[in-house]
Design a protein around this motif. Structure first.
Motif, PDB file in Angstrom:
ATOM      1  N   TYR A 165       0.840  -1.192   0.000  1.00 39.39           N
ATOM      2  CA  TYR A 165       0.000   0.000   0.000  1.00 39.39           C
ATOM      3  C   TYR A 165       0.877   1.244   0.000  1.00 39.39           C
ATOM      4  CZ  TYR A 165      -3.345  -3.455   1.736  1.00 39.39           C
ATOM      5  OH  TYR A 165      -4.125  -4.565   1.881  1.00 39.39           O
ATOM      6  N   GLN A 166       0.392   2.271  -0.701  1.00 39.18           N
ATOM      7  CA  GLN A 166       1.091   3.553  -0.678  1.00 39.18           C
ATOM      8  C   GLN A 166       0.073   4.662  -0.391  1.00 39.18           C
ATOM      9  OE1 GLN A 166       2.851   5.762  -4.174  1.00 39.18           O
ATOM     10  NE2 GLN A 166       4.700   4.980  -3.180  1.00 39.18           N
ATOM     11  N   PHE A 167       0.341   5.415   0.650  1.00 41.49           N
ATOM     12  CA  PHE A 167      -0.510   6.529   1.057  1.00 41.49           C
ATOM     13  C   PHE A 167       0.229   7.834   0.806  1.00 41.49           C
ATOM     14  CE2 PHE A 167      -1.461   2.911   3.751  1.00 41.49           C
ATOM     15  CZ  PHE A 167      -2.848   2.865   3.734  1.00 41.49           C
ATOM     16  N   GLU A 168      -0.509   8.852   0.380  1.00 39.54           N
ATOM     17  CA  GLU A 168       0.038  10.205   0.237  1.00 39.54           C
ATOM     18  C   GLU A 168      -0.705  11.113   1.183  1.00 39.54           C
ATOM     19  OE1 GLU A 168      -0.121  11.679  -3.735  1.00 39.54           O
ATOM     20  OE2 GLU A 168       1.505  10.376  -4.406  1.00 39.54           O
ATOM     21  N   VAL A 169       0.035  11.870   1.971  1.00 37.66           N
ATOM     22  CA  VAL A 169      -0.542  12.874   2.843  1.00 37.66           C
ATOM     23  C   VAL A 169      -0.280  14.218   2.173  1.00 37.66           C
ATOM     24  CG1 VAL A 169      -0.583  13.886   5.140  1.00 37.66           C
ATOM     25  CG2 VAL A 169      -0.112  11.432   4.861  1.00 37.66           C
ATOM     26  N   ILE A 170      -1.331  14.855   1.691  1.00 31.95           N
ATOM     27  CA  ILE A 170      -1.222  16.115   0.976  1.00 31.95           C
ATOM     28  C   ILE A 170      -1.072  17.258   1.977  1.00 31.95           C
ATOM     29  CG2 ILE A 170      -2.354  17.620  -0.731  1.00 31.95           C
ATOM     30  CD1 ILE A 170      -1.699  14.726  -1.706  1.00 31.95           C
ATOM     31  N   GLY A 171      -0.186  18.202   1.671  1.00 27.51           N
ATOM     32  CA  GLY A 171       0.003  19.365   2.527  1.00 27.51           C
ATOM     33  C   GLY A 171       0.677  19.034   3.845  1.00 27.51           C
ATOM     34  N   PHE A 172       1.567  18.064   3.820  1.00 22.63           N
ATOM     35  CA  PHE A 172       2.245  17.642   5.043  1.00 22.63           C
ATOM     36  C   PHE A 172       3.232  18.718   5.499  1.00 22.63           C
ATOM     37  CE2 PHE A 172       5.778  15.599   7.274  1.00 22.63           C
ATOM     38  CZ  PHE A 172       5.085  14.982   8.304  1.00 22.63           C
ATOM     39  N   ALA A 173       3.198  19.034   6.780  1.00 22.16           N
ATOM     40  CA  ALA A 173       4.153  19.981   7.373  1.00 22.16           C
ATOM     41  C   ALA A 173       5.072  19.237   8.305  1.00 22.16           C
ATOM     42  CB  ALA A 173       3.412  21.073   8.120  1.00 22.16           C
ATOM     43  N   ASN A 174       6.356  19.529   8.251  1.00 20.31           N
ATOM     44  CA  ASN A 174       7.307  18.890   9.142  1.00 20.31           C
ATOM     45  C   ASN A 174       6.920  19.130  10.603  1.00 20.31           C
ATOM     46  OD1 ASN A 174       8.959  17.842   7.144  1.00 20.31           O
ATOM     47  ND2 ASN A 174      10.171  19.722   7.020  1.00 20.31           N
TER      48      ASN A 174
END
Length: 101
Positions: free
Chosen positions: A90-99
């Protein structure tokens, strides 16, 4: 199994871990790229995993590929989205990720 990646500060952009279990290889990795966090998980055959993805919102998490997988806001872990996974990759993308730091 539980997979809960901890995202490092801004000086580290990629981490990968592999564990050879009795059922096969368990893999987890994350990568920060162009304002997104990409989390990849591999669950071996005949196994299940609960994955806690770092995100404050279910709407900001996308699963790559066509899947009926349902994501939900984690009740037990703050700032995490929870996914129950069967065997597979599985591959998930978290959009707008901030450190975090």
């Amino acid at each position: 199994m539980i997979i809960r990646p901890e995202i490092a500060d801004s000086s580290i952009n990629y981490v990968k871990a592999i564990y050879h279990s009795i059922n096969g290889k368990i893999e987890s990795s994350w990568k920060k790229e162009n304002g997104k966090l990409i989390v990849t998980v591999a669950v071996p055959v005949n196994s299940q995993a609960t994955v806690y993805i770092p995100s404050t919102s279910v709407a900001s998490v996308r699963l790559k590929g066509d899947s009926q997988l349902r994501l939900k806001k984690s009740v037990d872990h703050a700032n995490r989205v929870e996914a129950e996974l069967g065997s597979g990759k599985y591959q998930f993308e978290v959009i707008g990720f901030a450190n975090p730091n």
